[in-house]
Design an enzyme around this catalytic site. Structure first.
Site, short mmCIF file in Angstrom:
data_model
loop_
_atom_site.label_atom_id
_atom_site.label_comp_id
_atom_site.label_asym_id
_atom_site.label_seq_id
_atom_site.Cartn_x
_atom_site.Cartn_y
_atom_site.Cartn_z
N HIS A 3 42.74 27.31 37.26
CA HIS A 3 42.59 28.52 38.07
C HIS A 3 43.72 29.49 37.72
CE1 HIS A 3 39.96 26.01 40.58
NE2 HIS A 3 39.42 27.16 40.94
N LYS A 33 47.00 30.84 42.57
CA LYS A 33 46.41 29.84 43.47
C LYS A 33 47.46 28.88 43.99
CE LYS A 33 42.56 26.58 43.90
NZ LYS A 33 42.18 27.18 45.21
N1 LIG Z 1 34.84 28.34 48.70
C1 LIG Z 1 34.82 29.14 47.65
O1 LIG Z 1 33.78 29.35 46.99
C2 LIG Z 1 36.08 29.84 47.27
C3 LIG Z 1 37.22 29.58 47.96
N2 LIG Z 1 38.36 30.27 47.69
C4 LIG Z 1 39.51 29.98 48.58
O2 LIG Z 1 39.70 31.11 49.41
C5 LIG Z 1 41.09 31.20 49.77
C6 LIG Z 1 41.57 32.60 49.47
O3 LIG Z 1 41.52 32.80 48.08
P1 LIG Z 1 42.00 34.24 47.51
O4 LIG Z 1 41.16 35.30 48.11
O5 LIG Z 1 42.10 34.12 46.03
O6 LIG Z 1 43.48 34.31 48.12
P2 LIG Z 1 44.36 35.60 48.46
O7 LIG Z 1 45.74 35.11 48.67
O8 LIG Z 1 44.07 36.67 47.45
O9 LIG Z 1 43.75 36.11 49.85
C7 LIG Z 1 44.03 35.48 51.07
C8 LIG Z 1 44.16 36.59 52.09
O10 LIG Z 1 44.25 36.02 53.41
C9 LIG Z 1 45.22 36.78 54.11
N3 LIG Z 1 45.72 36.09 55.28
C10 LIG Z 1 46.66 35.12 55.35
N4 LIG Z 1 46.88 34.79 56.63
C11 LIG Z 1 46.06 35.56 57.38
C12 LIG Z 1 45.82 35.70 58.78
N5 LIG Z 1 46.47 34.96 59.68
N6 LIG Z 1 44.90 36.60 59.19
C13 LIG Z 1 44.21 37.37 58.29
N7 LIG Z 1 44.40 37.30 56.95
C14 LIG Z 1 45.32 36.39 56.51
C15 LIG Z 1 46.30 37.03 53.08
O11 LIG Z 1 47.16 38.03 53.52
P3 LIG Z 1 48.71 37.93 53.05
O12 LIG Z 1 48.70 38.04 51.54
O13 LIG Z 1 49.35 39.07 53.76
O14 LIG Z 1 49.18 36.57 53.53
C16 LIG Z 1 45.44 37.42 51.88
O15 LIG Z 1 45.13 38.80 51.92
C17 LIG Z 1 41.79 30.09 49.00
O16 LIG Z 1 41.92 28.97 49.84
C18 LIG Z 1 40.81 29.77 47.87
O17 LIG Z 1 40.91 28.43 47.41
C19 LIG Z 1 38.43 31.25 46.73
C20 LIG Z 1 37.31 31.54 46.00
C21 LIG Z 1 36.04 30.84 46.19
O1 LIG Z 2 41.36 29.87 44.62
C1 LIG Z 2 40.33 30.18 43.94
O2 LIG Z 2 40.23 31.18 43.19
C2 LIG Z 2 39.17 29.27 44.06
N1 LIG Z 2 39.26 28.31 44.95
C3 LIG Z 2 38.21 27.42 45.28
C4 LIG Z 2 38.69 25.99 45.07
O3 LIG Z 2 39.84 25.72 45.55
O4 LIG Z 2 37.94 25.22 44.46
C5 LIG Z 2 36.88 27.74 44.64
C6 LIG Z 2 36.97 28.36 43.28
O5 LIG Z 2 37.24 27.37 42.33
C7 LIG Z 2 37.97 29.48 43.22
#
Ligand SMILES: NC(=O)C1=CN([C@@H]2O[C@H](COP(=O)(O)OP(=O)(O)OC[C@H]3O[C@@H](n4cnc5c(N)ncnc54)[C@H](OP(=O)(O)O)[C@@H]3O)[C@@H](O)[C@H]2O)C=CC1
Ligand SMILES: O=C(O)C1=N[C@H](C(=O)O)C[C@H](O)C1
Length: 258
Positions: free
Chosen positions: A146, A150
């Site tokens: 990734h 991450k």
């Molecule tokens: N299930 C799936 O298909 C996928 C899952 N994911 C998962 O999604 C999650 C996020 O990934 P990603 O978008 O890349 O991460 P990012 O760090 O880009 O985004 C996370 C966001 O959440 C915000 N956040 C943190 N705490 C709070 C809160 N209390 N209230 C509101 N917002 C908050 C952060 O703000 P701040 O930066 O200010 O803390 C940030 O903007 C990860 O766990 C990832 O593994 C990602 C892609 C696909």
């Molecule tokens: O953090 C990401 O970007 C992603 N997180 C998810 C995971 O933890 O598997 C899903 C995807 O792989 C992207």
């Protein structure tokens, strides 16, 4: 049909921004709330950003959460009080946090998936079949890569695939987890499932399950190139969840892979 009033938490994150973009071009949804971790004097799509409060989610039907575990639990506490449905994409939960999510699902409808894509959920199903079909001569291990931002490892997807191996052997997943390597060039098969996580550049998501007998290797692999894959899955989940009673659901329930 009435539009779904949608809230997106973590709206300034990589997935939050993708979800805003995807939901704006999906006629099933009306975006009504966007939240972030701190107070921000900012508007997106005509919506003032706020934090996770009862008032923020009052007019919401479904909350989609791709943030961090602490935030997800914050949201579930509010959602269970207000009887709102939640799609959880966030990964990196502890066992204790997983148990809390299960408890909340007795009150509200939750769809939780470490990977929202059709491809990965199909790969998990294929992994189960492979694991069930191969005898104990075959050892297995899981690789994932990734982007450098991450925080958690192994990825939620890698853990899903490990669970697929365990399911195939009719074993409890936590009893078959082996070593969790980070940024190793090579990593060994083991009696249990070893994981290797690479964090580099802006990789969207790569996963590979390997089964080896020593005489042959079988590889099952998935590569993601566009986060729209995940937001499309999450929006489909929000629509599917609309008619579901309280419970904890997965993408496998939605996709109906037997
Ligand atoms: N299930 C799936 O298909 C996928 C899952 N994911 C998962 O999604 C999650 C996020 O990934 P990603 O978008 O890349 O991460 P990012 O760090 O880009 O985004 C996370 C966001 O959440 C915000 N956040 C943190 N705490 C709070 C809160 N209390 N209230 C509101 N917002 C908050 C952060 O703000 P701040 O930066 O200010 O803390 C940030 O903007 C990860 O766990 C990832 O593994 C990602 C892609 C696909
Ligand atoms: O953090 C990401 O970007 C992603 N997180 C998810 C995971 O933890 O598997 C899903 C995807 O792989 C992207």
């Amino acid at each position: 049909m009435k539009k779904i009033n949608l809230a997106i938490s973590g709206c300034l994150g990589r997935m939050g921004k993708q979800l805003i973009k995807s939901s704006k071009s999906n006629n099933n949804f009306k975006l009504v709330a966007l939240t972030e971790s701190k107070p921000l004097n900012k508007k997106i799509a005509g919506i003032k950003l706020s934090q996770n409060t009862d008032q923020t989610f009052e007019n919401t039907d479904v909350i989609i959460d791709f943030t961090v575990p602490k935030c997800t639990l914050e949201i579930l506490k509010i959602a269970s009080k207000l009887k709102k449905k939640v799609v959880i994409g966030t990964t990196g939960f502890s066992q204790k946090e997983e148990n809390s999510i299960k408890k909340y699902s007795k009150q509200i409808s939750i769809l939780k998936a470490g990977n929202m894509s059709l491809g990965v959920n199909l790969l998990m199903y294929l992994t189960e079949i492979a694991s069930k079909s191969l005898n104990d001569e075959y050892l297995s291990k899981i690789f994932e890569a990734h982007h450098k931002h991450k925080k958690d490892y192994p990825s939620g997807t890698a853990l899903m695939l490990g669970k697929g191996i365990a399911n195939g052997k009719d074993k409890k997943f936590y009893s078959v987890i082996g070593k969790k390597f980070l940024n190793k060039k090579n990593f060994p098969y083991g009696e249990k499932i070893n994981f290797n996580s690479i964090r580099k550049g802006e990789v969207v998501g790569e996963h590979e399950v390997l089964f080896s007998s020593g005489k042959e290797i079988i590889k099952l692999n998935h590569e993601a190139f566009d986060r729209a894959l995940y937001s499309d899955g999450a929006l489909s989940a929000a629509i599917w969840l609309r008619t579901k009673k309280p419970g904890l659901y997965s993408m496998r329930d939605l996709l109906n892979f037997k």
